[in-house]
Design an enzyme around this catalytic site. Structure first.
Site, mmCIF file in Angstrom:
data_model
loop_
_atom_site.group_PDB
_atom_site.id
_atom_site.type_symbol
_atom_site.label_atom_id
_atom_site.label_comp_id
_atom_site.label_asym_id
_atom_site.label_seq_id
_atom_site.Cartn_x
_atom_site.Cartn_y
_atom_site.Cartn_z
ATOM 1 N N ASP A 30 0.891 -1.147 0.043
ATOM 2 C CA ASP A 30 -0.080 0.157 -0.017
ATOM 3 C C ASP A 30 0.943 1.241 -0.107
ATOM 4 O O ASP A 30 2.147 1.442 0.583
ATOM 5 C CB ASP A 30 -0.807 -0.104 1.367
ATOM 6 N N ASP A 81 4.189 1.369 -4.222
ATOM 7 C CA ASP A 81 3.028 1.860 -5.215
ATOM 8 C C ASP A 81 3.153 0.973 -6.335
ATOM 9 O O ASP A 81 4.112 0.667 -6.954
ATOM 10 C CB ASP A 81 3.700 3.164 -5.847
ATOM 11 N N SER A 130 -6.280 1.387 -5.216
ATOM 12 C CA SER A 130 -6.831 2.431 -6.112
ATOM 13 C C SER A 130 -7.686 3.151 -4.978
ATOM 14 O O SER A 130 -8.404 2.887 -4.094
ATOM 15 C CB SER A 130 -7.763 1.887 -7.235
ATOM 16 N N ALA A 166 -10.284 -5.923 -8.308
ATOM 17 C CA ALA A 166 -11.357 -5.264 -7.777
ATOM 18 C C ALA A 166 -11.890 -4.120 -8.655
ATOM 19 O O ALA A 166 -11.181 -3.221 -8.808
ATOM 20 C CB ALA A 166 -10.884 -4.792 -6.476
ATOM 21 N N TYR A 196 -11.318 7.093 -12.839
ATOM 22 C CA TYR A 196 -11.738 6.168 -12.219
ATOM 23 C C TYR A 196 -12.521 5.085 -13.249
ATOM 24 O O TYR A 196 -11.777 3.863 -13.241
ATOM 25 C CB TYR A 196 -12.604 6.380 -10.973
ATOM 26 N N LYS A 206 -10.553 1.633 -14.546
ATOM 27 C CA LYS A 206 -11.050 0.252 -14.155
ATOM 28 C C LYS A 206 -11.596 -0.622 -15.522
ATOM 29 O O LYS A 206 -11.333 -1.509 -15.481
ATOM 30 C CB LYS A 206 -12.074 0.555 -13.062
ATOM 31 N N TYR A 213 -4.524 -10.945 -20.159
ATOM 32 C CA TYR A 213 -3.426 -11.776 -19.640
ATOM 33 C C TYR A 213 -4.021 -13.271 -19.377
ATOM 34 O O TYR A 213 -3.520 -14.084 -19.571
ATOM 35 C CB TYR A 213 -2.916 -11.261 -18.055
#
Ligand code: UDP
Length: 319
Positions: free
Chosen positions: A37, A62, A81, A120, A151, A155, A165
């Site tokens: 974090d 980070d 995030s 998430a 945001y 996302k 991936y």
């Protein structure tokens, strides 16, 4: 997730609101947890009670910059995030970086470790939806240059790179779209509607209702969300799954519940509606019900009761 074998789990953003509940849960189930974090919106306070416990490790770093995590990982929960509109508008570039470069870096780590990777994601990928309730097959209605886009688009990219991936390298990926979630350890200054209304009600200040307050949301208690996350990890689902509570209500209805439960006499103070604020939001959770046997079981009043107790004590400590 099977309980028999302890797993080594990395939780990015583990010092955030939801992340800290995941740490508690998986630690209590005998797994080893490493938190990564950068503390821009997360806080050491959220995991202070876990520091020093066997199997818990906290690393400052980070996700969008080079970082190193020692040892072989079995599972990665990529939660890092900013998530409150106030926060992602305050940290627009960091939010874009966490969702884009950050997600790619963490996927690389999952690939290298052959670890399960959980992204998430968010109901914000549906933007200001033209369909309600939102099913996972709805593609959304997002303003790609609006203030919320940092945001929403980060996302959406995060979902795209996660699927790439999975398809290209066979990484065992999972994507959850988290709808409005609340509970203990949301910050007093988080800015989202439940912490705002509870704090304002407890302090006898007016409740700030944005717009006409007729916009709808539904609120999932964090313990229900954590259970949903645990279940998806043991599944073979790779496409997105909505996790949220389908009990939809207007912001005004929510304000009335909180005023009643806190016994507050605060009035409502109408403020301008933030740009692109979704007019409706409600998850269709048929997929989670069918595939995971999951549905929320904490009612709004029950969840709010605990949350109000938490905020009463957090406000006392602040004084
Ligand atoms: N909201 C409000 N007053 C507040 C904070 C939020 O009326 O003090 C509204 C906001 O405009 C939105 C809803 O409550 O329509 C939920 O906002 P929140 O920031 O909790 O999360 P969002 O659903 O926008 O991500």
């Amino acid at each position: 997730m099977k309980k028999d074998k302890p797993k080594k789990i990395l939780i990015t953003g583990g010092a955030g609101f939801i992340g800290s509940h995941l740490c508690e849960y998986f630690l209590a189930h005998g797994h080893q947890i490493t938190v990564l974090d950068n503390f821009i919106t997360g806080s050491k306070e959220n995991v202070r009670h876990l520091i020093g416990k066997k199997g818990f490790k906290l690393v400052k770093g980070d996700v969008s910059k080079p970082f190193s995590i020692s040892g072989k990982l079995d599972i990665i929960l990529h939660m890092a995030s900013p998530a409150s509109p106030l926060d992602y508008m305050r940290y627009p570039i960091q939010t874009l970086d966490a969702g884009s470069a950050g997600t790619k870096n963490v996927l690389e780590l999952a690939k290298k470790n052959r670890a399960v990777f959980l992204l998430a994601s968010t109901s914000e990928v549906y933007g200001d939806p033209l369909e309600s309730p939102q099913t996972e097959s709805y593609w959304g209605n997002v303003n790609s240059i609006g203030t919320r886009s940092v945001y929403d688009e980060a996302k959406r990219y995060a979902e795209a790179v996660t699927m790439a991936y999975h398809r290209t390298y066979g990484v065992n990926t999972k994507i959850i779209r988290i709808f409005n979630t609340y509970g203990q350890r949301m910050g007093i200054n988080d800015g989202r509607v439940i912490p705002n209304f509870i704090t304002q009600a407890l302090l006898g200040k007016p409740l700030t209702v944005y717009g006409d307050g007729k916009q709808t949301r539904s609120y999932c208690h964090v313990s229900d969300l954590v259970e949903g996350i645990s279940r998806i990890l043991g599944s073979n689902l790779h496409e997105p799954v909505n996790l949220g509570n389908p009990n939809e209500m207007t912001v005004i209805e929510l304000s009335k519940v909180i005023l009643e439960m806190t016994g507050s006499k605060s009035r409502l103070d109408y403020r301008p509606l933030p740009a692109d604020d979704p007019k409706v939001r409600c998850p269709d959770i048929s997929k989670a019900k069918k595939e995971l046997g999951w549905q929320p079981c904490v009612g709004l009043k029950e969840g709010l009761e605990q949350t109000i107790v938490y905020f009463r004590s957090a406000l006392k400590k602040r004084r």
